[in-house]
Scaffold this motif. Structure first.
Motif, PDB file in Angstrom:
ATOM      1  N   MET A  20      29.890 -44.654 -29.249  1.00  5.89           N
ATOM      2  CA  MET A  20      29.603 -43.240 -29.491  1.00  5.89           C
ATOM      3  C   MET A  20      29.644 -42.901 -30.980  1.00  5.89           C
ATOM      4  SD  MET A  20      28.870 -41.957 -26.554  1.00  5.89           S
ATOM      5  CE  MET A  20      28.986 -40.181 -26.797  1.00  5.89           C
ATOM      6  N   LYS A  21      30.487 -43.591 -31.731  1.00 15.90           N
ATOM      7  CA  LYS A  21      30.590 -43.319 -33.162  1.00 15.90           C
ATOM      8  C   LYS A  21      29.419 -43.900 -33.951  1.00 15.90           C
ATOM      9  CE  LYS A  21      33.574 -41.844 -35.392  1.00 15.90           C
ATOM     10  NZ  LYS A  21      33.772 -40.487 -35.981  1.00 15.90           N
ATOM     11  N   LEU A  22      28.917 -45.043 -33.507  1.00 17.54           N
ATOM     12  CA  LEU A  22      27.947 -45.782 -34.311  1.00 17.54           C
ATOM     13  C   LEU A  22      26.495 -45.548 -33.904  1.00 17.54           C
ATOM     14  CD1 LEU A  22      29.843 -49.197 -34.566  1.00 17.54           C
ATOM     15  CD2 LEU A  22      29.753 -47.355 -36.264  1.00 17.54           C
ATOM     16  N   THR A  23      26.272 -44.872 -32.801  1.00 20.46           N
ATOM     17  CA  THR A  23      24.900 -44.630 -32.355  1.00 20.46           C
ATOM     18  C   THR A  23      24.591 -43.136 -32.396  1.00 20.46           C
ATOM     19  OG1 THR A  23      25.610 -44.506 -30.035  1.00 20.46           O
ATOM     20  CG2 THR A  23      24.886 -46.658 -30.854  1.00 20.46           C
ATOM     21  N   PRO A  24      23.342 -42.785 -32.644  1.00 20.82           N
ATOM     22  CA  PRO A  24      22.979 -41.363 -32.709  1.00 20.82           C
ATOM     23  C   PRO A  24      22.896 -40.737 -31.322  1.00 20.82           C
ATOM     24  CG  PRO A  24      21.036 -42.718 -33.009  1.00 20.82           C
ATOM     25  CD  PRO A  24      22.198 -43.664 -32.968  1.00 20.82           C
ATOM     26  N   SER A  25      23.095 -39.446 -31.279  1.00 26.46           N
ATOM     27  CA  SER A  25      22.972 -38.705 -30.023  1.00 26.46           C
ATOM     28  C   SER A  25      21.547 -38.814 -29.483  1.00 26.46           C
ATOM     29  CB  SER A  25      23.334 -37.237 -30.262  1.00 26.46           C
ATOM     30  OG  SER A  25      23.115 -36.475 -29.096  1.00 26.46           O
ATOM     31  N   ILE A  26      21.429 -38.900 -28.164  1.00 28.12           N
ATOM     32  CA  ILE A  26      20.110 -38.984 -27.524  1.00 28.12           C
ATOM     33  C   ILE A  26      19.954 -37.798 -26.576  1.00 28.12           C
ATOM     34  CG2 ILE A  26      18.542 -40.366 -26.114  1.00 28.12           C
ATOM     35  CD1 ILE A  26      20.125 -42.835 -26.919  1.00 28.12           C
ATOM     36  N   PRO A  27      19.123 -36.828 -26.921  1.00 26.77           N
ATOM     37  CA  PRO A  27      18.916 -35.689 -26.021  1.00 26.77           C
ATOM     38  C   PRO A  27      18.026 -36.071 -24.842  1.00 26.77           C
ATOM     39  CG  PRO A  27      17.509 -35.487 -27.937  1.00 26.77           C
ATOM     40  CD  PRO A  27      18.365 -36.698 -28.173  1.00 26.77           C
ATOM     41  N   GLN A  28      18.107 -35.289 -23.789  1.00 22.21           N
ATOM     42  CA  GLN A  28      17.239 -35.505 -22.635  1.00 22.21           C
ATOM     43  C   GLN A  28      15.834 -35.006 -22.965  1.00 22.21           C
ATOM     44  OE1 GLN A  28      17.560 -36.907 -19.445  1.00 22.21           O
ATOM     45  NE2 GLN A  28      15.358 -36.547 -19.490  1.00 22.21           N
ATOM     46  N   PHE A 159      26.862 -31.413 -23.421  1.00 24.73           N
ATOM     47  CA  PHE A 159      26.707 -31.729 -24.839  1.00 24.73           C
ATOM     48  C   PHE A 159      25.293 -32.184 -25.203  1.00 24.73           C
ATOM     49  CE2 PHE A 159      31.216 -32.300 -23.871  1.00 24.73           C
ATOM     50  CZ  PHE A 159      31.787 -31.484 -24.834  1.00 24.73           C
ATOM     51  N   GLY A 160      24.402 -32.238 -24.228  1.00 21.60           N
ATOM     52  CA  GLY A 160      23.014 -32.578 -24.509  1.00 21.60           C
ATOM     53  C   GLY A 160      22.797 -33.994 -24.992  1.00 21.60           C
ATOM     54  N   ASP A 161      23.629 -34.923 -24.541  1.00 21.21           N
ATOM     55  CA  ASP A 161      23.580 -36.302 -25.028  1.00 21.21           C
ATOM     56  C   ASP A 161      23.646 -37.248 -23.829  1.00 21.21           C
ATOM     57  OD1 ASP A 161      23.842 -38.726 -26.309  1.00 21.21           O
ATOM     58  OD2 ASP A 161      25.682 -38.216 -27.378  1.00 21.21           O
ATOM     59  N   ILE A 162      22.593 -38.026 -23.631  1.00 23.38           N
ATOM     60  CA  ILE A 162      22.549 -38.891 -22.447  1.00 23.38           C
ATOM     61  C   ILE A 162      23.089 -40.297 -22.707  1.00 23.38           C
ATOM     62  CG2 ILE A 162      20.607 -37.645 -21.428  1.00 23.38           C
ATOM     63  CD1 ILE A 162      18.780 -39.917 -22.337  1.00 23.38           C
ATOM     64  N   ARG A 163      23.664 -40.538 -23.874  1.00 23.59           N
ATOM     65  CA  ARG A 163      24.177 -41.886 -24.167  1.00 23.59           C
ATOM     66  C   ARG A 163      25.206 -42.379 -23.145  1.00 23.59           C
ATOM     67  NH1 ARG A 163      26.388 -41.749 -30.038  1.00 23.59           N
ATOM     68  NH2 ARG A 163      26.817 -39.595 -29.378  1.00 23.59           N
ATOM     69  N   PRO A 164      26.222 -41.583 -22.780  1.00 20.77           N
ATOM     70  CA  PRO A 164      27.178 -42.091 -21.784  1.00 20.77           C
ATOM     71  C   PRO A 164      26.512 -42.426 -20.449  1.00 20.77           C
ATOM     72  CG  PRO A 164      28.105 -40.218 -22.938  1.00 20.77           C
ATOM     73  CD  PRO A 164      26.664 -40.289 -23.339  1.00 20.77           C
ATOM     74  N   TYR A 165      25.570 -41.587 -20.030  1.00 20.61           N
ATOM     75  CA  TYR A 165      24.854 -41.864 -18.779  1.00 20.61           C
ATOM     76  C   TYR A 165      24.069 -43.171 -18.882  1.00 20.61           C
ATOM     77  CZ  TYR A 165      20.959 -41.818 -15.530  1.00 20.61           C
ATOM     78  OH  TYR A 165      20.017 -42.194 -14.608  1.00 20.61           O
ATOM     79  N   LEU A 166      23.353 -43.344 -19.978  1.00 20.81           N
ATOM     80  CA  LEU A 166      22.581 -44.572 -20.164  1.00 20.81           C
ATOM     81  C   LEU A 166      23.489 -45.793 -20.211  1.00 20.81           C
ATOM     82  CD1 LEU A 166      19.953 -43.422 -22.835  1.00 20.81           C
ATOM     83  CD2 LEU A 166      19.583 -43.775 -20.383  1.00 20.81           C
ATOM     84  N   LEU A 167      24.656 -45.635 -20.820  1.00 24.05           N
ATOM     85  CA  LEU A 167      25.601 -46.750 -20.914  1.00 24.05           C
ATOM     86  C   LEU A 167      26.115 -47.148 -19.536  1.00 24.05           C
ATOM     87  CD1 LEU A 167      27.142 -48.617 -22.882  1.00 24.05           C
ATOM     88  CD2 LEU A 167      28.975 -46.907 -22.890  1.00 24.05           C
ATOM     89  N   VAL A 168      26.516 -46.157 -18.740  1.00 20.03           N
ATOM     90  CA  VAL A 168      27.010 -46.446 -17.390  1.00 20.03           C
ATOM     91  C   VAL A 168      25.924 -47.120 -16.558  1.00 20.03           C
ATOM     92  CG1 VAL A 168      27.735 -45.391 -15.210  1.00 20.03           C
ATOM     93  CG2 VAL A 168      28.764 -44.635 -17.359  1.00 20.03           C
TER      94      VAL A 168
END
Length: 253
Positions: A20-28, A159-168
């Motif tokens: 989460m710290k090293l990658t940019p936020s990814i909006p839907q 938070f408008g960020d799909i990174r955790p979803y994509l990671l899971v």
């Protein structure tokens, strides 16, 4: 919790923090909601994208009933029963949630689709830990894995960020076939795990080719509707596996 298990969770949490710290936020992307097939049948908007969720509902409910029908699936531990119960509840919820979403696609409805889907993913990871690593550790992992799945979807919505979803999604889709392939099975019919796992990337490809498939089929069916049918093959194959398989040897409990 044993030291090795605690260390594994520390590594997982630390890895997530770094990700989460090293990658940019990814909006839907809002274009995601613009599906190729918008036809209405019998008063149902986006009808085929709605109706094609029926297999999730049917298979999920049947699997859930069989789980609790005098141990029809010959499950060996309470943890397995909990894991498969969570899986089938999630699959059923995907059917209803995705159908609801496709009636009027938007971010709010998409949560109802994605949240149970991530729960289904992580339930399978927990089940394989129970079966092939350690029954007690796997059972303990059910709750935190499912919570992580749910939080990943809720995080995106707030938070408008799909990174955790994509990671899971990504980690689960890699972990399931790898565990099924590399770890010694507890039951027969282990290859069914791999057949089931193979249908999900097929579903993703069909989703990506939504408009192309709709065009080449002369507006008969879209890639997204086919995605639902292919993804529905995952719980179907796993249900057949559960009905057919037999115990090879027991893991520690």
């Amino acid at each position: 919790m044993k030291e090795g298990t605690a260390q594994a969770w520390v590594v997982a949490v630390a890895s997530f923090y770094l990700f989460m710290k090293l990658t940019p936020s990814i909006p839907q992307p809002q274009m995601y909601h613009d599906f190729a097939d918008k036809r209405q049948f019998f008063g149902i908007p986006n009808a085929l994208n709605v109706i094609s969720n029926l297999p999730f509902m049917v298979i999920g409910l049947i699997g859930l009933m069989l789980c609790h029908r005098s141990n029809y699936f010959n499950l060996s531990s309470q943890g397995e029963l909990w894991g498969w119960t969570c899986f089938y509840v999630a699959v059923t919820s995907v059917g209803f949630g995705s159908a609801y979403y496709h009636l009027g696609p938007n971010d709010n409805g998409l949560v109802c689709d994605r949240l149970p889907m991530t729960v289904a993913f992580t339930s399978l990871v927990a089940i394989l830990i129970i079966e092939r690593v350690d029954a007690k550790k796997g059972t303990i992992s059910i709750f935190p894995l499912i919570m992580a799945a749910m939080i990943s979807s809720v995080y995106w919505r707030f938070f408008g960020d799909i990174r955790p979803y994509l990671l899971v999604q990504t980690v689960s889709c890699i972990a399931v076939p790898l565990m099924a392939l590399l770890l010694p099975p507890m039951y027969t019919h282990s290859t069914y795990w791999l057949w089931a796992a193979g249908f999900y990337p097929l579903a993703m490809m069909q989703e990506t080719a939504d408009r192309l498939i709709y065009a080449v089929t002369f507006h008969t069916v879209s890639g997204h509707a086919l995605k639902h049918l292919s993804a529905g093959m995952v719980p179907l194959i796993l249900t057949i596996m559960l009905a057919k398989r037999r115990l090879l040897h027991a893991k520690s409990t």
